[in-house]
Write an enzyme that holds these catalytic residues in place. Structure first.
Site, PDB file in Angstrom:
ATOM      1  N   GLU A  31       0.805  -1.035   0.007  1.00 45.38           N
ATOM      2  CA  GLU A  31       0.049   0.087   0.052  1.00 45.38           C
ATOM      3  C   GLU A  31       0.916   1.487  -0.028  1.00 45.38           C
ATOM      4  OE1 GLU A  31      -2.793  -0.236   3.116  1.00 45.38           O
ATOM      5  OE2 GLU A  31      -3.873  -2.151   2.245  1.00 45.38           O
ATOM      6  N   GLU A  57      -5.927 -10.389  -1.978  1.00 44.18           N
ATOM      7  CA  GLU A  57      -6.792 -10.165  -0.899  1.00 44.18           C
ATOM      8  C   GLU A  57      -8.279 -10.170  -1.143  1.00 44.18           C
ATOM      9  OE1 GLU A  57      -5.403  -7.338   1.805  1.00 44.18           O
ATOM     10  OE2 GLU A  57      -3.258  -7.565   1.288  1.00 44.18           O
TER      11      GLU A  57
HETATM   12  C1  XIL Z   1      -6.693  -6.597   7.973  1.00 43.19           C
HETATM   13  C2  XIL Z   1      -6.800  -7.702   8.592  1.00 43.19           C
HETATM   14  O1  XIL Z   1      -7.635  -8.656   7.663  1.00 43.19           O
HETATM   15  C3  XIL Z   1      -7.757  -7.489   9.815  1.00 43.19           C
HETATM   16  O2  XIL Z   1      -7.886  -8.489  10.766  1.00 43.19           O
HETATM   17  C4  XIL Z   1      -6.943  -6.349  10.577  1.00 43.19           C
HETATM   18  O3  XIL Z   1      -7.692  -6.008  11.769  1.00 43.19           O
HETATM   19  C5  XIL Z   1      -6.512  -5.137   9.638  1.00 43.19           C
HETATM   20  O4  XIL Z   1      -5.826  -5.578   8.815  1.00 43.19           O
HETATM   21  N1  XIL Z   1      -4.952  -4.747   3.512  1.00 43.19           N
HETATM   22  C6  XIL Z   1      -4.047  -5.520   3.658  1.00 43.19           C
HETATM   23  C7  XIL Z   1      -4.520  -6.365   4.927  1.00 43.19           C
HETATM   24  O5  XIL Z   1      -2.958  -5.554   3.319  1.00 43.19           O
HETATM   25  O6  XIL Z   1      -3.393  -6.537   5.891  1.00 43.19           O
HETATM   26  C8  XIL Z   1      -5.547  -5.951   5.745  1.00 43.19           C
HETATM   27  O7  XIL Z   1      -5.908  -6.832   6.674  1.00 43.19           O
HETATM   28  C9  XIL Z   1      -6.743  -5.617   4.875  1.00 43.19           C
HETATM   29  C10 XIL Z   1      -6.457  -4.517   3.759  1.00 43.19           C
END
Ligand code: XIL
Length: 375
Positions: free
Chosen positions: A166, A271
């Site tokens: 990110e 994701e």
């Molecule tokens: C999220 C997790 O799923 C949650 O459990 C946590 O509270 C916050 O982070 N982008 C990413 C992930 O790269 O690491 C994030 O994961 C979601 C957005």
């Protein structure tokens, strides 16, 4: 009731509840359905993000589902710097070790997430004891120690790493993270240099959300091409894929797949989840705005058949798009195993009921998988 009788009743009660749990575990429909990774075996690996409860068996059914349906796993939280490296020179390997062992024991393509990220960042990482940003030299050293220590511990055991997560905003500009404030654009190539030095055999990924946006697409193509020109290694571009019913535009998603593949990198959907819930427009807290909460949480008791069908149609269409580009896409990873555990139930608003993943709340594999495979 005598003490003896009540002890006996308690023991009986415990025995029945244990066997009820076992019966439930054994009767989940997903445990006899075609493995999702087998369905897509001709196209790409299929993975899921895991939390530690799935790995250590607290969620025994979740663990069995993962073993059956996925051939890759990603650490949902346990490798983020605030967890794994909570203070300078202090590492907490407890959960990360369990995660990696689970992946290795089950011969899964195991992915570390994530080395350099502005969020869930260990509070000490970029600042001195007064809370001021450290100098570029100090941050370089900290990044190097962090990346070397973690990647070397899992060398040969973790096959791929999200090295930088990110880094870019939707308009294509750099996020003003602490890493950027201190080191400028150079922090990204540096992270990849350290990662390559730490484990030359691991696949190195640059990862972000909203990748179908033209701004992000163009910047990532430029960043990756520049790094490659400088002889630095970046192996894959990760498109997170936190999607919804009206975004992204699949044509734009496709343009990004093609643009990213043109750099010579693998493309990965890292994701994946598709929320079915309305977009949150206000930052109202649930407790203070009951009417808004209801409007934003329209399916507390399950989806209507119509919405369920629309969601599955959209997912099938999306999977077909990925299958069409399977020569460029090596891995598709869901951000979670089953609907009940998805982070989308609590983000961007707490306490909603969402249905964004491949396994539903009755622990069945959703129909979009089969639909997407129909010729
Ligand atoms: C999220 C997790 O799923 C949650 O459990 C946590 O509270 C916050 O982070 N982008 C990413 C992930 O790269 O690491 C994030 O994961 C979601 C957005």
């Amino acid at each position: 009731m005598s003490l003896k009788t009540s002890c006996l009743s308690l023991a009986l009660l415990l025995m029945t509840s244990c066997s009820a749990e076992k019966r439930h575990a054994l009767s989940a429909p997903a445990l006899s359905q075609t493995p999702i990774c087998e369905s897509y075996a001709d196209y790409f690996k299929v993975g899921a993000a895991l939390n530690v409860g799935t790995v250590d068996g607290t969620d025994s059914i979740g663990r069995e589902i993962v073993k059956r349906h996925f051939n890759s796993i990603v650490a949902e939280n346990c490798m983020k710097s605030e967890v794994i490296h909570p203070a300078e020179n202090v590492y907490d390997w407890t959960d990360a070790d369990k995660f990696v062992k689970f992946g290795n024991d089950n011969k899964m393509f195991t992915v570390g997430h994530c080395l350099i990220w502005h969020s869930q960042l260990a509070p000490w990482f970029c600042v001195d004891e007064n809370g001021n940003n450290v100098t570029p030299d100090v941050l370089r050293k900290r990044m190097k120690d962090h990346i070397y220590t973690i990647m070397r511990r899992y060398k040969g055991k973790v096959q791929a790493w999200d090295v930088v997560n990110e880094a870019i905003l939707d308009d294509g500009s750099y996020r003003d993270s602490k890493f950027f404030q201190i080191l400028g654009e150079e922090y990204i190539p540096l992270a990849f240099q350290y990662a390559h030095e730490a484990d030359p055999d691991a696949q190195l990924i640059i990862n972000d959300y909203s990748m179908p946006n033209k701004g992000k697409r163009d910047t990532y193509v430029r960043i990756v091409n520049d790094m490659k020109k400088r002889g630095l290694r970046v192996d894959a571009i990760g498109m997170q894929g936190h999607n919804g019913m009206d975004y992204p535009d699949f044509d734009e998603f496709e343009k990004s797949i093609e643009a990213f593949a043109s750099t010579g990198c693998d493309v990965m959907v890292t994701e994946l989840d598709f929320t079915v819930l309305p977009t949150v427009t206000k930052t109202a807290s649930v407790e203070t705005n009951v009417a808004y909460e209801k409007e934003m949480n329209p399916y507390p008791d399950g989806l209507t058949p119509e919405v369920d069908r629309q969601w599955n149609d959209r997912m099938a269409q999306f999977m077909r798009l990925l299958m069409k580009h399977s020569d460029k896409i090596s891995r598709v990873n869901f951000w979670g195993v089953k609907d009940a555990d998805s982070w989308r139930n609590d983000w961007p608003m707490k306490g909603r009921k969402d249905y964004p993943l491949a396994i539903d709340r009755n622990l069945s594999v959703k129909p979009f998988i089969e639909t997407s495979l129909r010729k």
